[in-house]
Design an enzyme around this catalytic site. Structure first.
Site, PDB file in Angstrom:
ATOM      1  N   ARG A  36      38.965  -8.541 -15.541  1.00 14.14           N
ATOM      2  CA  ARG A  36      37.849  -8.762 -16.010  1.00 14.14           C
ATOM      3  C   ARG A  36      37.223  -8.166 -15.890  1.00 14.14           C
ATOM      4  NH1 ARG A  36      37.821 -14.828 -15.526  1.00 14.14           N
ATOM      5  NH2 ARG A  36      35.104 -15.092 -14.586  1.00 14.14           N
ATOM      6  N   LEU A  89      31.905 -15.628 -19.035  1.00  5.31           N
ATOM      7  CA  LEU A  89      33.856 -14.874 -19.081  1.00  5.31           C
ATOM      8  C   LEU A  89      34.339 -15.708 -18.309  1.00  5.31           C
ATOM      9  CD1 LEU A  89      33.984 -11.207 -17.284  1.00  5.31           C
ATOM     10  CD2 LEU A  89      35.129 -12.014 -19.081  1.00  5.31           C
ATOM     11  N   SER A  90      34.912 -16.798 -19.045  1.00  2.00           N
ATOM     12  CA  SER A  90      35.437 -18.049 -18.751  1.00  2.00           C
ATOM     13  C   SER A  90      36.437 -17.917 -17.719  1.00  2.00           C
ATOM     14  CB  SER A  90      36.244 -18.689 -20.468  1.00  2.00           C
ATOM     15  OG  SER A  90      34.905 -18.182 -21.211  1.00  2.00           O
ATOM     16  N   CYS A  91      37.097 -18.945 -16.940  1.00  2.00           N
ATOM     17  CA  CYS A  91      37.028 -19.568 -15.576  1.00  2.00           C
ATOM     18  C   CYS A  91      39.220 -18.951 -15.736  1.00  2.00           C
ATOM     19  CB  CYS A  91      37.231 -20.075 -15.381  1.00  2.00           C
ATOM     20  SG  CYS A  91      37.672 -22.168 -16.238  1.00  2.00           S
ATOM     21  N   PHE A 231      33.276 -26.311 -21.828  1.00  2.00           N
ATOM     22  CA  PHE A 231      33.140 -24.026 -22.168  1.00  2.00           C
ATOM     23  C   PHE A 231      31.317 -25.124 -22.601  1.00  2.00           C
ATOM     24  CE2 PHE A 231      37.112 -23.173 -22.153  1.00  2.00           C
ATOM     25  CZ  PHE A 231      37.243 -21.844 -22.501  1.00  2.00           C
TER      26      PHE A 231
END
Length: 385
Positions: A36, A89-91, A231
């Site tokens: 990440r 930054l998506s989980c 989202f």
């Protein structure tokens, strides 16, 4: 904790909870090869209880590291626009789950809508292969930054700036399409640009994500809900009105006892999803105090309800506006119970050129269609609705 320690902590949590898809081991390998922090900007953002405030890598390296590697269900905010998150930054858990739902294979041609940091496109490219992923980002600055990041990481992805709703017809047909932002209605362009038998994975209504398969005649696409996915909406979608804004200074015009236990409204994701489908324009938030669970509802226009715990298992519903939202909540809840309390996985979607609808268990049991707007959100307090 250092960056390396935070990274190991997140990896351990993913492992402990069994969140890496067993049928797609490539996802875990790709996530480890493309960590990440390689896709995180030098400035991140976090909520301090009142507003989003920055955390810079240079001045707060430990906080920055903790934000890059939060819990499996937490996103990393990378951009703030007008005081609200604009990109993230998506989980990690949802990234893995949605890529698993995509059923991606080597050689597949992939269209991604919503580049963001570029990491999701990079992960997909690890599986699909060099040159097989095209990603579209509406924000020119984000698109340029993602392009540079992908190039620096040696990932061959075509990253362009454009309107995700329009897709990219020049590259069609695609084998797989994936969106990283929520839509209330699926753009037909996504169906039209996917080959027959191709798969489309997208967050729907900001609460769940669905996997659609395009019919052999290309005249429709259908598929089941795959899991939870919260989202951000498409760019240009204005934030909804808050409960306080809808209520204003008006006094309650109706009051009645409310006897139903509200606890499942805050804890049962399957109930939450069913209500999201049955009451598409209603926003619901919950919060507990010393007297019990409370709920606040509004329709974004002029109707509102407050269900307040009084202690001793008693609650009262106050309402204003033309609609009786407390009654509508109970009616929808009753419908879910009468249907056998179906899971969110019992719901599916069908998209056709001029209509789309969500159904439960069979297409003959529709719960929502495009005749009704779609905005329900489930939160935790009335100030965030």
């Amino acid at each position: 904790m250092t960056l390396a320690q935070q990274r190991r902590r997140l990896a351990a949590a993913m492992e402990q909870r069994g969140l890496w898809p067993a049928r797609a081991p490539w996802i875990r390998q790709a996530a480890e090869e493309l960590p990440r922090h390689l896709f995180a900007p030098e400035r991140l953002w976090y909520w301090d209880g009142h507003a989003y405030v920055p955390a810079d890598r240079g001045s707060e390296p430990d906080r920055w590291a903790a934000l890059v590697y939060p819990g499996p269900d937490d996103a990393t905010i990378t951009q703030i626009s007008s005081g609200v998150p604009g990109s993230s930054l998506s989980c990690e858990a949802v990234v893995a789950d949605m890529l698993d739902s995509l059923l991606l294979e080597p050689g597949h041609r992939v269209l991604e809508l919503g580049t963001g940091s570029g990491r999701n496109a990079a992960l997909a490219a690890r599986r699909a292969g060099p040159g097989n992923v095209t990603t579209i980002e509406a924000d020119e600055e984000l698109a340029a930054t993602a392009r540079q990041t992908l190039e620096a990481a040696g990932i061959d992805v075509t990253a362009v700036c454009g309107d995700g709703a329009a897709g990219r017809p020049d590259g069609a047909p695609y084998d797989r399409v994936i969106a990283t932002y929520a839509v209330d209605q699926v753009p037909w362009a996504w169906i039209a640009q996917t080959r027959p038998g191709g798969r489309i994975v997208l967050p729907w209504g900001r609460l769940g994500h669905v996997a659609l398969t395009v019919a052999e005649d290309s005249r429709s696409a259908s598929g089941w809900m795959q899991g939870l996915a919260q989202f951000m909406p498409a760019r240009g979608i204005a934030a909804g009105r808050r409960w306080q804004q809808v209520r204003g200074n008006g006094l309650s015009t109706r009051e009645r006892p409310f006897t139903r236990d509200l606890s499942p409204l805050a804890t049962n994701v399957h109930l939450q999803f069913a209500l999201r489908v049955a009451l598409p324009e209603v926003q619901i938030t919950t919060g507990a105090d010393q007297d019990g669970m409370n709920a606040w509802l509004h329709d974004g226009d002029s109707s509102w309800a407050a269900i307040s715990a009084l202690g001793g298992g008693k609650s009262v519903a106050d309402e204003g506006g033309p609609r009786r939202l407390a009654d509508e909540l109970e009616d929808a809840w009753d419908r879910w119970q009468a249907a056998g309390e179906p899971d969110l996985y019992d719901f599916a979607m069908t998209v056709e050129p001029h209509q789309q609808y969500v159904w439960c268990q069979t297409p003959e049991n529709p719960w929502w269609n495009t005749d009704t707007p779609n905005r329900l959100q489930v939160g935790t307090n009335p100030t965030s609705s």
